[in-house]
Design a protein around this motif. Structure first.
Motif, short mmCIF file in Angstrom:
data_model
loop_
_atom_site.label_atom_id
_atom_site.label_comp_id
_atom_site.label_asym_id
_atom_site.label_seq_id
_atom_site.Cartn_x
_atom_site.Cartn_y
_atom_site.Cartn_z
N UNK A 85 1.03 -1.46 -0.20
CA UNK A 85 0.10 0.14 -0.26
C UNK A 85 0.50 0.88 0.10
N UNK A 86 2.48 1.25 0.91
CA UNK A 86 2.62 2.29 0.47
C UNK A 86 3.74 2.73 -0.63
N UNK A 87 4.14 1.50 -1.16
CA UNK A 87 4.55 1.11 -2.31
C UNK A 87 3.68 2.21 -3.88
N UNK A 88 2.05 2.02 -3.33
CA UNK A 88 1.39 2.55 -4.40
C UNK A 88 1.09 4.11 -4.29
N UNK A 112 4.54 10.28 -6.72
CA UNK A 112 5.90 10.59 -7.94
C UNK A 112 5.27 11.23 -8.96
N UNK A 113 3.50 10.19 -9.68
CA UNK A 113 2.99 10.39 -10.92
C UNK A 113 2.25 11.77 -10.32
N UNK A 114 1.64 12.46 -9.27
CA UNK A 114 1.80 13.13 -9.41
C UNK A 114 2.38 14.84 -9.78
N UNK A 115 3.26 14.03 -8.81
CA UNK A 115 4.40 15.50 -8.64
C UNK A 115 4.67 15.76 -10.18
N UNK A 116 5.22 14.76 -11.03
CA UNK A 116 5.38 14.94 -12.46
C UNK A 116 4.76 15.25 -13.20
#
Length: 248
Positions: free
Chosen positions: A150-153, A159-163
């Motif tokens: 869950x933490x990895x997801x 990270x996707x949101x930051x990109x």
């Protein structure tokens, strides 16, 4: 009028509270209370649905001999809003809920069934771990693995949101326009290949040659005839010469 608002009362020096006579009340006296229905029910007499939050006057009494961990259970009597049939329900401190006792039936609530399934699985797991240390260790390892997944997801989503946060609307529209243009060019190239394959598939009965495709940059005076045969323009010129000779 001011004396009725005084908070402090006068007690004489010879006041003895032990001399105050006590009232004798019945052991299980019913009292009238104003309350709201804590659940949706259906009357067993007329079939009327009474929804959660309906206000009514009810009679409250103690359930004699029924306790849960020292907590007293209470019973409530109330009447149907349509046929005035009496219905009763009582408290359920074990599940932090109420249970319908008589005169009505509780409506189906899917979230209660889900909670019951979760509680059943929890009790089953606790019973398995009671005398088996390895089983408890396996369950803790599975829980930790699930938490790590869950933490990895969540980290991946962050990270996707930051990109994507640095991409402006104009850049997004430009990328979409470029991808649409590439897709259109690819589609046109595929159609040209299909046309070429179709042209090559056309053959004549006595010839192995295929029909040549007319390119866009060909001149208008180019011979459009079939190889080995006179063109259309040559036929037209021959016919005109024969007409002129006949007229002479």
């Amino acid at each position: 009028m001011g004396e009725r608002k005084v908070l402090n009362k006068y007690y004489p020096p010879d006041f003895d509270p032990a001399k105050i006579p006590r009232r004798k009340q019945p052991k299980n006296k019913q009292i009238t209370v104003r309350m709201m229905l804590p659940m949706s029910i259906r009357c067993g007499t007329c079939g009327t649905y009474i929804y959660k939050g309906t206000k009514f006057n009810s009679r409250k009494e103690d359930c004699i001999g029924e306790t849960y961990l020292g907590i007293q259970l209470f019973r409530f009597y109330f009447k149907c809003t349509r046929c005035s049939a009496e219905m009763t329900f009582k408290t359920d401190p074990q599940n932090s809920d109420y249970t319908v006792e008589s005169g009505a039936s509780r409506n189906f609530e899917p979230w209660r069934k889900e909670d019951e399934v979760v509680d059943k699985e929890k009790r089953k797991r606790e019973a398995e771990e009671m005398g088996d240390a390895m089983k408890a260790l396996e369950n803790r390892a599975m829980d930790s693995k699930q938490d790590m997944d869950i933490l990895a997801a969540l980290e991946e989503m962050r990270s996707m949101k930051s990109r994507h946060a640095g991409v402006s609307v104009d850049q997004m529209l430009e990328i979409l326009k470029h991808s649409a243009h590439q897709k259109e060019e690819k589609t046109v190239a595929e159609l040209d290949e299909e046309d070429e394959e179709l042209i090559k598939s056309i053959t004549f009965r006595n010839s192995k040659d295929y029909v040549k495709r007319i390119e866009d940059d060909d001149d208008d005076d180019e011979d459009f005839g079939i190889p080995g045969q006179p063109s259309v323009m040559s036929k037209v010129l021959c016919s005109e010469e024969s007409i002129v000779e006949r007229s002479l």
